[in-house]
Write an enzyme that holds these catalytic residues in place. Structure first.
Site, short mmCIF file in Angstrom:
data_model
loop_
_atom_site.label_atom_id
_atom_site.label_comp_id
_atom_site.label_asym_id
_atom_site.label_seq_id
_atom_site.Cartn_x
_atom_site.Cartn_y
_atom_site.Cartn_z
N HIS A 31 -6.22 -7.32 -0.31
CA HIS A 31 -6.40 -5.90 -0.59
C HIS A 31 -5.64 -5.52 -1.87
CE1 HIS A 31 -6.69 -6.36 3.87
NE2 HIS A 31 -7.74 -5.58 3.70
N ASP A 37 -4.36 -12.69 3.75
CA ASP A 37 -5.61 -12.20 4.34
C ASP A 37 -6.83 -12.53 3.49
OD1 ASP A 37 -4.49 -10.48 2.48
OD2 ASP A 37 -4.46 -8.72 3.80
N HIS A 68 0.82 -1.23 0.00
CA HIS A 68 0.00 0.00 0.00
C HIS A 68 0.85 1.27 0.00
CE1 HIS A 68 -3.63 -2.26 0.48
NE2 HIS A 68 -3.33 -2.72 1.67
N ASP A 107 -2.51 -10.62 -2.24
CA ASP A 107 -3.06 -10.09 -0.99
C ASP A 107 -4.52 -9.73 -1.25
OD1 ASP A 107 -1.89 -8.60 1.76
OD2 ASP A 107 -3.71 -7.67 0.94
ZN LIG Z 1 -3.96 -7.12 2.79
#
Ligand SMILES: [Zn+2]
Length: 311
Positions: free
Chosen positions: A164, A249, A125, A162
């Site tokens: 996200h 995740d 991120h 991931d």
């Molecule tokens: Zn994540």
């Protein structure tokens, strides 16, 4: 021989009562130690230098992270609602980036075919000039730039599974013809980016590939995206190195998302990405990103490593 990079500095990034906590690394290494590290060679990750961090981040950002960690004193400093630093955070982040760099060195000059860099904080991120989403420096992006600049490669592919979207990695390589970025992620979910229509611009047009999946997506959907469109795009790009932003995740037990991937599913993702690299005759480097149920994280990363060991 397979290479596992880590550093105890990862344990000194003290986020308090936070899902991205030191127990994640403790759980992974307890699980690996009980399995005799799967026979992998272990090495300590060096700290990344300013010049290495500057492959991706402006010096102002590097200085801001150092200043925030210094200001934390005995406590913590929050850069945003999610992203917290303690006194040990800058050093942890430098070793996380340095681990990704050492991973590339081990793969491109050290005779290793596969490797894992297991550090925190995660990185995908982090934008060039902004920490966010638990991430301070973008480890996988620094690794890719290091492979291009120091090792003279022309093309690096990054697969991000991931749960996200890897918005930072996408932004960093948005206009680049040298890096293919493919992401499988839950949508809707933090950080909100990663629609299929986001494909890059200019020389990078078509080299950002976003494959959002709905909440509830499990092994079948994640594996089909990897075996299908991701593999097709990677093969067509003909990279000289494959890097994975490996978050865990998307696991059914994870508290931060709603996907349903199992331990076996992650074994399958590891096997498929290993086969993809082998088919291209290129090395494979895996960088740890998220994964917030410590048991699921440890089992799933080890499952990926087992799949890569067997390949
Ligand atoms: Zn994540």
């Amino acid at each position: 021989m397979s290479l596992y990079l880590s550093h105890p500095a990862s344990l000194d990034h003290d986020t308090g009562a936070h899902p991205e906590c030191a127990d994640r690394i403790v759980a992974i290494e307890a699980h690996l130690a009980a399995r005799n590290w799967l026979g992998w060679e272990r090495a300590l990750a060096p700290a990344a230098s300013d010049d290495q961090l500057a492959l991706v981040h402006p010096l102002e950002h590097i200085a801001a992270i150092a200043a925030a960690a210094a200001a934390a004193g005995e406590g913590r400093v929050a850069l945003d609602a999610d992203t917290v630093l303690s006194a040990g955070s800058e050093r942890a982040a430098r070793h996380a980036a340095g681990g990704a760099i050492a991973l590339v060195d081990g793969l491109l000059g050290g005779g290793h075919r596969v490797g894992v860099s297991a550090h925190r904080p995660p990185g995908h991120h982090a934008c060039a000039d902004r920490a966010m989403g638990f991430c301070l420096f973008n480890n996988v992006a620094i690794a890719a730039r290091h492979a291009l600049s120091t090792h003279g490669l022309s093309r690096v592919a990054i697969v991000d599974w991931d749960v996200h979207h890897g918005n930072g990695t996408q932004e960093i390589f948005w206009t680049s013809a040298e890096v293919l970025f493919c992401s499988i992620h839950q949508m809707p979910l933090y950080p909100g980016s990663g629609r299929r229509e986001e494909i890059g611009v200019g020389p990078g047009a078509g080299l950002t590939v976003n494959l959002p999946v709905p909440p509830g997506a499990g092994d079948e959907i994640f594996l089909s995206r990897l075996v299908g469109e991701v593999s097709e795009r990677v093969v067509a790009f003909a990279p000289e190195l494959l890097l994975v932003s490996a978050g865990f995740d998307a696991h059914a037990d994870d508290p931060l998302a709603a996907c349903e991937v199992t331990d076996d599913g992650f074994h399958g993702l590891g096997a498929r990405v290993g086969a993809l690299a082998d088919g291209l005759g290129i090395p494979l480097g895996v960088c740890l990103e998220g994964g917030y149920d410590t048991g699921a994280l440890a089992r799933s990363l080890v499952a990926v490593m087992e799949a890569l060991t067997a390949a």
